[in-house]
Every structure is written in structure tokens, then in C-alpha cells.
Design a protein around this motif. Sequence first.
Motif, PDB file in Angstrom:
ATOM      1  N   ASP A  20     -29.701  12.635 -22.024  1.00 29.16           N
ATOM      2  CA  ASP A  20     -29.290  11.506 -21.197  1.00 29.16           C
ATOM      3  C   ASP A  20     -28.241  10.712 -21.960  1.00 29.16           C
ATOM      4  N   THR A  37     -23.715   6.416 -16.403  1.00 31.08           N
ATOM      5  CA  THR A  37     -24.772   7.194 -17.046  1.00 31.08           C
ATOM      6  C   THR A  37     -24.699   8.625 -16.538  1.00 31.08           C
ATOM      7  N   ALA A  38     -25.328   9.536 -17.270  1.00 37.67           N
ATOM      8  CA  ALA A  38     -25.360  10.939 -16.840  1.00 37.67           C
ATOM      9  C   ALA A  38     -26.528  11.636 -17.525  1.00 37.67           C
ATOM     10  N   SER A  39     -27.022  12.672 -16.871  1.00 32.61           N
ATOM     11  CA  SER A  39     -28.081  13.509 -17.437  1.00 32.61           C
ATOM     12  C   SER A  39     -27.619  14.958 -17.427  1.00 32.61           C
ATOM     13  N   TYR A  40     -27.838  15.641 -18.542  1.00 33.76           N
ATOM     14  CA  TYR A  40     -27.435  17.033 -18.705  1.00 33.76           C
ATOM     15  C   TYR A  40     -28.676  17.858 -19.060  1.00 33.76           C
ATOM     16  N   PHE A  88     -18.722  13.930 -20.531  1.00 31.44           N
ATOM     17  CA  PHE A  88     -18.940  12.568 -20.032  1.00 31.44           C
ATOM     18  C   PHE A  88     -17.664  11.735 -20.134  1.00 31.44           C
ATOM     19  N   ARG A  91     -15.205  13.107 -17.526  1.00 30.56           N
ATOM     20  CA  ARG A  91     -15.648  12.815 -16.160  1.00 30.56           C
ATOM     21  C   ARG A  91     -15.445  11.346 -15.809  1.00 30.56           C
ATOM     22  N   GLU A  92     -15.740  10.465 -16.761  1.00 28.09           N
ATOM     23  CA  GLU A  92     -15.652   9.027 -16.499  1.00 28.09           C
ATOM     24  C   GLU A  92     -14.299   8.440 -16.899  1.00 28.09           C
TER      25      GLU A  92
END
Length: 369
Positions: A20, A37-40, A88, A91-92
Motif C-alpha cells: 500500500d 493512494t494505491a494498492s499493489y 505510482f 500514474r499520479e
Amino acid sequence: MPKIFRAIGAMTGTSMDGVDLAFLETDGRQTLRFGPTASYPFSDEDRALLRSAVDAAKYLARREDRPGPLAAAEELITRRHVDVIRDFLARERIDAAAVDLVGFHGQTVLHRPDRGLTVQIGDGAALARTVGIDVAYDLRAADMAAGGQGAPLVPVFHRALAEASGAVLPLLFVNIGGVANMTFVSPERDPIACDAGPGNALLDDLMLARTGAVMDAGGACALSGTVDEAALASLMSHSYFSQSLPKSLDRNAFSSDPVSALSNADAAATLVAFTACAILAHLRFLPETPRMIVLCGGGARNPAIVRALAERAPSPVRRAEDFGWDSQAIEAQAFAFLAVRSVKGLPLTFPTTTGVREPTSGGALAWAG
């Protein structure tokens, strides 16, 4: 005016479900400005290697040793963090040069405070060099060296969250990962905290062993079963529940043997009840009953666990989302916050959270350059 850091927190919990990430702007005290936020998720192969590393870690005598699969698992954790942080940022559309710090927890493979030993694998220096951002890591060791349990670390962030939100206190945060932990926040006192039971660990292990699934998705299996009260009583007879605070747990501290003869559904229902009862058994150690219980972590998304707590708790039970927080991201946000406190030399732990002799900072800093 205190400097505001732009930090990314990276958390891999004892559930071993993935990494996370959370972006946070903070002064490490009261300022909290939340970003993306992101989860992988880990692959099945990743989880298999990490589970073998946890098994191998049982025999460690020194925290720096990496026998058997531990070396490969550490390389995997480091590489996965490099990959997901780069993804991340892309992407952001965040420039790495605009990020001050990464708070890197690593993967816990052993936590034995009775032996003064806690091991989180992951190479912070290699991560800093590769992603080009300074990394704060190894955040538990200083607490243990100063007489603490090394866990839980998140309570100081829970306190900041509660104070920033203006929530009615006293409030109890319950984070349900592979191990459950809890933080009691009340006005004008240090947080009170402990690890509070098996969290998702026993249930996840049961589902993997019996069905091949990594978790009880949506709590479906547990919700279809019936709690076996005799098995639950046997689980609750563990000596941990009579130990005073503060205290902490290894992921493998409890055994699911009492449910071994039950059907899948009844075993899952009983382990869910155990998770709930274990958490609530610790309310008696608090100075007063919390006005509300706030759930975060993976267990907050399991309807069976939420229902089991709500049916048994003496206070209203809410999910972090009810306050506008992201239950999945709170621990990653916490490690961004802790990283900033680490570089500022601010306390991460307190006598009331880990049993450390005095409020203690900690962590190592790896420079990107």
C-alpha cells in the motif's frame, strides 16, 4: 513555521497481500494533507516466497541474518517497492524530485519482543538509490533497544488523525491486519496501545489451506457458518489476553487447532468471533470506555468481522470511511508520517504504546544521492 514534508508511505503488512502506498504532506505533528493512494497486490508466487521466509525466520538469532529464502525474499520486497513507487509516481504525475522522503516499513518476517528481536526485510539503501528519493526505514529497532516492544508504531498517527478531525474523544482505533492492534486516544495524554489479537492471520491461513483462496472474500464463508462456542473458549484461553499493556504479537502467536475439526464455514465463523473477542478483551485495560470504535485495515472491509465486533462491542463501531478516511491507506499514511517524525527526531513510540522507557524516536535514513 515547521517545514512541511512531501512524503510517500509504503506499507506491507503481516497479511502479505501487497504493498500500500500513500502520499502525505505533513509536518509530523498536526498538519495532515492527504494525497493519492494505491494498492499493489502481490502475486501468488510472491506470497509463497514470503511465507517461506516467515517460516525460515522462526530460527533467526540475529536480525541481520538472511539464511535460506530470506535473502531472496528481501530482494523481492526491495524490487517490488522500486516497481510500485515508480508506477505510482508516473500514474499520479508526481516528480520524484518533488518528494522529500519515503517511509519504508518493509515486510515483517519475525516479531519476538520476548527475545528482543524484530525483523523487517527490505533494503532501504538500495531503494533510495534506485528511486532517487531519501528513505527512512528500520523504524522499530530503536524502540526495542530502549526497552520497548517495537510495536505497534501507528498510534502516534492515530492520535494526529483524531485531533485533526475534531472527533469526540475518547476514541479507539482498531487496525485489523494480519495482527490486530488498537490505539486509545483521549485528551491531553499519550496514546495507549497494544497488539490485540490475531487479526486476519488465522482466517487467511485457514482459507488458503482449505480452499486455496488467500482470504475470505466479503466474509462469505464466515457469514454462512455458526460459531462453535467451545472452540472459541479454547482460543480465548490463551495467556496473552491476561497480560497487561503494553504488549505486542508475532503473526504466528496463535494456533487454529481448536477449529481443526469444524467445517470450513463454522471454522471461519469461529475465527472471526475470535478476532472480535480478542480485540474487545483488551477494553478492560483502558482507563475508560471509548465513545466510539473506528475500524481500519483490511479487516474493516470484511463484513463478518465488522458485524462480529458491532454485535459484541459496548460502543458504536464505525469504519474509517465514515470519517472521510481510507481504511486501506491509513497504515501507509502512518509510515509517511512516521518517516517525517524520524528525520525530525520526534518520538515515534511512548511508554504507553510499546513499554519503551521514555518517548523514543528511531529509524535509519538512506540518502538518494
